[in-house]
Design a protein around this motif. Structure first.
Motif, short mmCIF file in Angstrom:
data_model
loop_
_atom_site.label_atom_id
_atom_site.label_comp_id
_atom_site.label_asym_id
_atom_site.label_seq_id
_atom_site.Cartn_x
_atom_site.Cartn_y
_atom_site.Cartn_z
N PHE A 1 -1.19 52.79 6.32
CA PHE A 1 -1.25 52.14 5.02
C PHE A 1 -2.71 51.92 4.64
N PRO A 2 -3.04 51.98 3.35
CA PRO A 2 -4.42 51.71 2.96
C PRO A 2 -4.83 50.29 3.29
N ASN A 3 -6.06 50.13 3.79
CA ASN A 3 -6.60 48.80 4.00
C ASN A 3 -6.83 48.12 2.65
N THR A 4 -6.92 46.80 2.66
CA THR A 4 -7.07 46.07 1.41
C THR A 4 -8.30 46.53 0.63
N ASP A 5 -9.44 46.71 1.33
CA ASP A 5 -10.65 47.12 0.61
C ASP A 5 -10.54 48.53 0.05
N GLU A 6 -9.67 49.35 0.63
CA GLU A 6 -9.49 50.72 0.12
C GLU A 6 -8.72 50.75 -1.20
N LEU A 7 -8.05 49.67 -1.54
CA LEU A 7 -7.31 49.61 -2.80
C LEU A 7 -8.22 49.37 -4.00
N PHE A 8 -9.41 48.88 -3.76
CA PHE A 8 -10.30 48.49 -4.85
C PHE A 8 -11.30 49.58 -5.19
N GLY A 9 -11.65 49.63 -6.46
CA GLY A 9 -12.66 50.56 -6.94
C GLY A 9 -13.24 50.05 -8.24
N PHE A 10 -13.99 50.92 -8.92
CA PHE A 10 -14.61 50.55 -10.18
C PHE A 10 -14.33 51.61 -11.23
N ASP A 11 -14.06 51.16 -12.43
CA ASP A 11 -13.87 52.08 -13.54
C ASP A 11 -15.20 52.81 -13.80
N PRO A 12 -15.22 54.16 -13.86
CA PRO A 12 -16.48 54.89 -14.01
C PRO A 12 -17.14 54.68 -15.37
N ILE A 13 -16.41 54.16 -16.34
CA ILE A 13 -16.96 53.94 -17.68
C ILE A 13 -17.43 52.50 -17.84
N THR A 14 -16.54 51.55 -17.55
CA THR A 14 -16.85 50.14 -17.78
C THR A 14 -17.34 49.42 -16.52
N TYR A 15 -17.16 50.03 -15.35
CA TYR A 15 -17.50 49.44 -14.06
C TYR A 15 -16.68 48.18 -13.76
N ALA A 16 -15.58 48.01 -14.47
CA ALA A 16 -14.68 46.89 -14.19
C ALA A 16 -13.92 47.16 -12.90
#
Length: 210
Positions: free
Chosen positions: A70-85
């Motif tokens: 299963f993906p680790n918790t930190d692997e679920l997060f990222g950033f939108d390449p346009i808004t960086y949200a």
């Protein structure tokens, strides 16, 4: 929940069978980004192996099975390449695969050696995508190679260890089928020398090569 059984077929020959089911609920929230996400997953795994103790110091084995991660918790997060949200990839699927491995162990009072050849066919391998920033599921992949692990006792207080792994990792499907997965090192090695000093502690010098 899991179950595993080892049966002694003879004094030297052992058969191991096992199965596992795991369920996970992952939730993530970021109030500043207005993000609230969750995913519920369930996967099964199994293993079958046979081992033969040729001598008191030598053992050979072969095993196969199905694995998942299963993906680790930190692997679920990222950033939108346009808004960086902040974004959460709740659609990131668990990594699954089938494994085959053949190897052997040799051990004495002063030295040990383990060698194995392996193949792992993965579906939905989890990897970071540097162009879109979050982690993604790759097309079907294959990891195969060789592992060597050796240790030796130089004296009562000095110990050495050498590990080496060769990996050939390629895509099995998609437009990159047959190409190498760039994020997987082909050669990895570790050399360690340690001193066990009792009350003075254990001290190690370690060199890694990738």
């Amino acid at each position: 929940v899991y179950i595993q059984n080892t049966t002694a077929l003879t004094d030297a020959l052992e058969l191991t069978l096992g199965a596992r089911n795991q369920r996970v609920l992952q939730t993530a929230a970021d109030l500043a980004a207005g993000m609230n996400s969750s995913a519920r997953r369930s996967r099964n795994a199994w293993e079958a192996g046979i081992g033969d103790r040729l001598t008191d110091s030598t053992r050979l084995y072969a095993r196969a099975g199905r694995t998942f991660r299963f993906p680790n918790t930190d692997e679920l997060f990222g950033f939108d390449p346009i808004t960086y949200a902040t974004i959460c990839r709740s659609d990131l699927r668990p990594q699954e695969g089938t494994t085959q491995e053949i190897g052997g162990y040799w051990k004495t009072a002063s030295a040990s050696l383990h060698g194995a050849v392996y193949r792992i066919d993965l579906t939905d391998e989890i990897a970071y995508d540097g162009t879109t920033y979050p982690n993604v599921n790759l097309p079907a992949t294959r990891h195969q190679g060789l592992e060597l692990e050796g240790g030796w006792r130089l004296s009562a207080t000095w110990h050495g260890r050498l590990d080496y792994t060769y990996t050939d990792a390629t895509y099995r499907q998609g437009i990159d089928a047959g190409n190498t997965i760039p994020s997987v090192p082909r050669n990895r090695a570790t050399l360690e020398l340690s001193w066990q000093g009792g009350r003075a502690g254990t001290w190690s010098a370690l060199v890694n090569y990738t």
